[in-house]
Write an enzyme that holds these catalytic residues in place. Structure first.
Site, PDB file in Angstrom:
ATOM      1  N   ARG A 182       0.821  -1.226   0.000  1.00  0.00           N
ATOM      2  CA  ARG A 182       0.000   0.000   0.000  1.00  0.00           C
ATOM      3  C   ARG A 182       0.852   1.272   0.000  1.00  0.00           C
ATOM      4  O   ARG A 182       0.518   2.267   0.648  1.00  0.00           O
ATOM      5  CB  ARG A 182      -0.969   0.020   1.194  1.00  0.00           C
ATOM      6  CG  ARG A 182      -1.851  -1.197   1.276  1.00  0.00           C
ATOM      7  CD  ARG A 182      -2.817  -1.351   0.115  1.00  0.00           C
ATOM      8  NE  ARG A 182      -3.454  -2.652   0.172  1.00  0.00           N
ATOM      9  CZ  ARG A 182      -3.030  -3.724  -0.509  1.00  0.00           C
ATOM     10  NH1 ARG A 182      -1.998  -3.640  -1.342  1.00  0.00           N
ATOM     11  NH2 ARG A 182      -3.645  -4.871  -0.393  1.00  0.00           N
ATOM     12  N   SER A 232     -10.657  -1.915   3.289  1.00  0.00           N
ATOM     13  CA  SER A 232      -9.985  -2.170   4.573  1.00  0.00           C
ATOM     14  C   SER A 232      -9.651  -0.830   5.219  1.00  0.00           C
ATOM     15  O   SER A 232      -9.003   0.014   4.604  1.00  0.00           O
ATOM     16  CB  SER A 232      -8.681  -2.935   4.360  1.00  0.00           C
ATOM     17  OG  SER A 232      -8.968  -4.172   3.781  1.00  0.00           O
ATOM     18  N   GLU A 302      -5.401   2.567   6.406  1.00  0.00           N
ATOM     19  CA  GLU A 302      -5.131   2.344   4.981  1.00  0.00           C
ATOM     20  C   GLU A 302      -5.896   3.394   4.161  1.00  0.00           C
ATOM     21  O   GLU A 302      -5.467   3.811   3.102  1.00  0.00           O
ATOM     22  CB  GLU A 302      -5.591   0.933   4.571  1.00  0.00           C
ATOM     23  CG  GLU A 302      -5.409   0.673   3.077  1.00  0.00           C
ATOM     24  CD  GLU A 302      -5.499  -0.790   2.690  1.00  0.00           C
ATOM     25  OE1 GLU A 302      -5.079  -1.660   3.482  1.00  0.00           O
ATOM     26  OE2 GLU A 302      -5.984  -1.069   1.578  1.00  0.00           O
TER      27      GLU A 302
HETATM   28  C1  LIG Z   1     -15.466  -2.847  -0.985  1.00  0.00           C
HETATM   29  C2  LIG Z   1     -14.006  -2.490  -1.199  1.00  0.00           C
HETATM   30  C3  LIG Z   1     -13.090  -3.509  -1.368  1.00  0.00           C
HETATM   31  C4  LIG Z   1     -11.718  -3.200  -1.547  1.00  0.00           C
HETATM   32  N1  LIG Z   1     -10.831  -4.233  -1.711  1.00  0.00           N
HETATM   33  C5  LIG Z   1      -9.529  -3.943  -1.890  1.00  0.00           C
HETATM   34  C6  LIG Z   1      -8.559  -4.994  -2.081  1.00  0.00           C
HETATM   35  O1  LIG Z   1      -8.882  -6.174  -2.091  1.00  0.00           O
HETATM   36  N2  LIG Z   1      -7.251  -4.647  -2.237  1.00  0.00           N
HETATM   37  C7  LIG Z   1      -6.848  -3.341  -2.253  1.00  0.00           C
HETATM   38  O2  LIG Z   1      -5.640  -3.085  -2.413  1.00  0.00           O
HETATM   39  N3  LIG Z   1      -7.727  -2.335  -2.073  1.00  0.00           N
HETATM   40  C8  LIG Z   1      -9.057  -2.600  -1.902  1.00  0.00           C
HETATM   41  N4  LIG Z   1      -9.948  -1.561  -1.748  1.00  0.00           N
HETATM   42  C9  LIG Z   1      -9.460  -0.164  -1.688  1.00  0.00           C
HETATM   43  C10 LIG Z   1      -9.397   0.563  -3.042  1.00  0.00           C
HETATM   44  O3  LIG Z   1     -10.322   0.019  -3.973  1.00  0.00           O
HETATM   45  C11 LIG Z   1      -7.981   0.537  -3.635  1.00  0.00           C
HETATM   46  O4  LIG Z   1      -7.055   1.173  -2.773  1.00  0.00           O
HETATM   47  C12 LIG Z   1      -7.902   1.225  -5.015  1.00  0.00           C
HETATM   48  O5  LIG Z   1      -6.641   0.990  -5.569  1.00  0.00           O
HETATM   49  C13 LIG Z   1      -8.146   2.727  -4.935  1.00  0.00           C
HETATM   50  O6  LIG Z   1      -8.296   3.202  -6.264  1.00  0.00           O
HETATM   51  P1  LIG Z   1      -9.189   4.486  -6.580  1.00  0.00           P
HETATM   52  O7  LIG Z   1      -9.095   4.743  -8.037  1.00  0.00           O
HETATM   53  O8  LIG Z   1     -10.553   4.307  -6.020  1.00  0.00           O
HETATM   54  O9  LIG Z   1      -8.381   5.584  -5.789  1.00  0.00           O
HETATM   55  P2  LIG Z   1      -8.950   6.740  -4.813  1.00  0.00           P
HETATM   56  O10 LIG Z   1      -9.611   6.089  -3.645  1.00  0.00           O
HETATM   57  O11 LIG Z   1      -9.722   7.715  -5.586  1.00  0.00           O
HETATM   58  O12 LIG Z   1      -7.572   7.376  -4.328  1.00  0.00           O
HETATM   59  C14 LIG Z   1      -6.691   6.634  -3.512  1.00  0.00           C
HETATM   60  C15 LIG Z   1      -5.314   7.295  -3.550  1.00  0.00           C
HETATM   61  O13 LIG Z   1      -4.786   7.160  -4.863  1.00  0.00           O
HETATM   62  C16 LIG Z   1      -4.467   8.432  -5.405  1.00  0.00           C
HETATM   63  N5  LIG Z   1      -4.784   8.384  -6.855  1.00  0.00           N
HETATM   64  C17 LIG Z   1      -5.914   7.962  -7.445  1.00  0.00           C
HETATM   65  N6  LIG Z   1      -5.800   8.051  -8.792  1.00  0.00           N
HETATM   66  C18 LIG Z   1      -4.567   8.557  -9.038  1.00  0.00           C
HETATM   67  C19 LIG Z   1      -3.849   8.885 -10.231  1.00  0.00           C
HETATM   68  N7  LIG Z   1      -4.362   8.731 -11.463  1.00  0.00           N
HETATM   69  N8  LIG Z   1      -2.589   9.383 -10.094  1.00  0.00           N
HETATM   70  C20 LIG Z   1      -2.053   9.564  -8.875  1.00  0.00           C
HETATM   71  N9  LIG Z   1      -2.673   9.270  -7.719  1.00  0.00           N
HETATM   72  C21 LIG Z   1      -3.921   8.772  -7.801  1.00  0.00           C
HETATM   73  C22 LIG Z   1      -5.325   9.434  -4.642  1.00  0.00           C
HETATM   74  O14 LIG Z   1      -4.703  10.695  -4.625  1.00  0.00           O
HETATM   75  C23 LIG Z   1      -5.380   8.781  -3.254  1.00  0.00           C
HETATM   76  O15 LIG Z   1      -4.235   9.112  -2.502  1.00  0.00           O
HETATM   77  C24 LIG Z   1     -11.312  -1.848  -1.567  1.00  0.00           C
HETATM   78  C25 LIG Z   1     -12.260  -0.827  -1.430  1.00  0.00           C
HETATM   79  C26 LIG Z   1     -13.612  -1.143  -1.243  1.00  0.00           C
HETATM   80  C27 LIG Z   1     -14.601  -0.036  -1.097  1.00  0.00           C
END
Ligand SMILES: Cc1cc2nc3c(=O)[nH]c(=O)nc-3n(C[C@H](O)[C@H](O)[C@H](O)COP(=O)(O)OP(=O)(O)OC[C@H]3O[C@@H](n4cnc5c(N)ncnc54)[C@H](O)[C@@H]3O)c2cc1C
Length: 309
Positions: A182, A232, A302
């Site tokens: 992470r 998480s 996280e």
């Molecule tokens: C039900 C559920 C289940 C999940 N299961 C998992 C799992 O199994 N494993 C896991 O690792 N995570 C899991 N997650 C967490 C999440 O989906 C991940 O961390 C995912 O990678 C976040 O991506 P996002 O596009 O939604 O980012 P966001 O939540 O929008 O942003 C997260 C971070 O990434 C940065 N970011 C986003 N896009 C960019 C970009 N283009 N350039 C630079 N920085 C950027 C943001 O600034 C922020 O700091 C889960 C979440 C939920 C709600």
């Protein structure tokens, strides 16, 4: 807020793309968060660069998000512009390299991980199946080095095209991105991911699609997908599972306001309906305190927190 400042931004983007006082609760999987002064969605590198350049020139902060699935946003909202990089379709582009064993694909940061994984599987490429159930974007997945069920984005990522703080564009290799549990240079240096290259082995479409279905079923059985959450809540401490530590501290279902430790999976804080960021933060503090008292282990969030203090 003086909206006239944003006239120039409006002229750079399609009609209606610039939203004012937009509730972040509509753009986060947690369904929590006060208004962003300005909210824009962009997927093309040129549009992303234009928004960032505008923010820089006008001295307005720009907060980049992806699909909002790992965020806890302040009830007081977010100052300046929130730029959401998402919505880059569901089609796998033609490979930029392919031989009998593997292929390399360049994918936009805004493609959803689930669409990407399914498209790879359908096209007969293996390696992304474990990412299919993660509700984020490719860019957010790289920032967080998202992973599940023994796989992480690092395993298949070749390189990422990024912008640095001064908006210089460069390509960083997998090693240069310093992806760990992470964490990444994208997070630590505030880089912005525009697109990424993935190297995938040829596999069997049916087998990959079956693996995706099996993992998604496992997820549905174990995780509280029926309620809004940010995934998480806490990182996995070395040698432990956060959910088990929380359960052992007697906190299954522990509630503050409308935020609660999930009954189904203690690693998730869920929004029971109308929960506020303040409630989630209070609950998290209490969970941390009780887990530490019970096990001596310190939990770290996280979830990524954004917005006004
Ligand atoms: C039900 C559920 C289940 C999940 N299961 C998992 C799992 O199994 N494993 C896991 O690792 N995570 C899991 N997650 C967490 C999440 O989906 C991940 O961390 C995912 O990678 C976040 O991506 P996002 O596009 O939604 O980012 P966001 O939540 O929008 O942003 C997260 C971070 O990434 C940065 N970011 C986003 N896009 C960019 C970009 N283009 N350039 C630079 N920085 C950027 C943001 O600034 C922020 O700091 C889960 C979440 C939920 C709600």
């Amino acid at each position: 807020m003086d909206k006239s400042v944003f006239k120039e931004l409006e002229s750079l983007l399609p009609d209606g793309a610039v939203l004012y006082d937009e509730p972040m609760s509509a753009h986060t999987s947690f369904r929590i968060g006060g208004p962003a002064d300005v909210f824009v969605t962009a997927k093309e590198p040129e549009a992303i660069k234009a928004v960032l350049a505008f923010g820089r020139k006008a001295d307005i902060p720009v907060t980049v998000i992806g699909n909002g699935s790992n965020l806890l946003v302040s009830d007081k909202g977010v100052e300046g512009i929130v730029l959401s990089i998402k919505g880059a379709g569901t089609e796998l582009p033609a490979p930029i390299y392919a031989d009998d064993e593997k292929a390399v694909f360049e994918v936009s940061a805004g493609m959803s991980l689930s669409a990407f994984s399914k498209a790879c599987a359908k096209a007969g490429y293996t390696g992304t199946e474990t990412l299919a159930g993660i509700p984020g974007s490719v860019g957010g997945g790289i920032a967080m080095n998202a992973g599940a069920y023994g796989g992480e984005i690092k395993d298949v990522l070749k390189s990422a095209r990024v912008l640095d703080k001064d908006l210089n564009e460069k390509v960083l290799t997998n090693a240069e991105l310093e992806l760990g549990y992470r964490r990444s240079r994208v997070l630590s240096e505030g880089l912005i991911v525009l697109s990424a290259e993935f190297e995938l082995k040829r596999g069997n479409a049916e087998e990959s699609l079956a693996k995706i279905s099996e993992l998604n079923k496992k997820r549905k059985d174990k995780q509280p997908l029926e309620l809004p959450s940010g995934g998480s809540t806490f990182k996995r401490p070395e040698g432990y599972f956060a959910g088990k530590l929380i359960e052992d501290a007697g906190l299954r279902g522990f509630r503050f306001g409308n935020a609660a430790v999930s009954e189904k999976h203690c690693g998730f804080v869920v929004n029971l309906g109308g929960a506020t960021c303040a409630e989630v933060l209070t609950l998290m503090d209490e969970v941390k305190k009780k887990v530490f008292e019970n096990s001596g282990v310190g939990l770290e969030p996280e979830l990524r927190m954004i917005g006004r203090k």
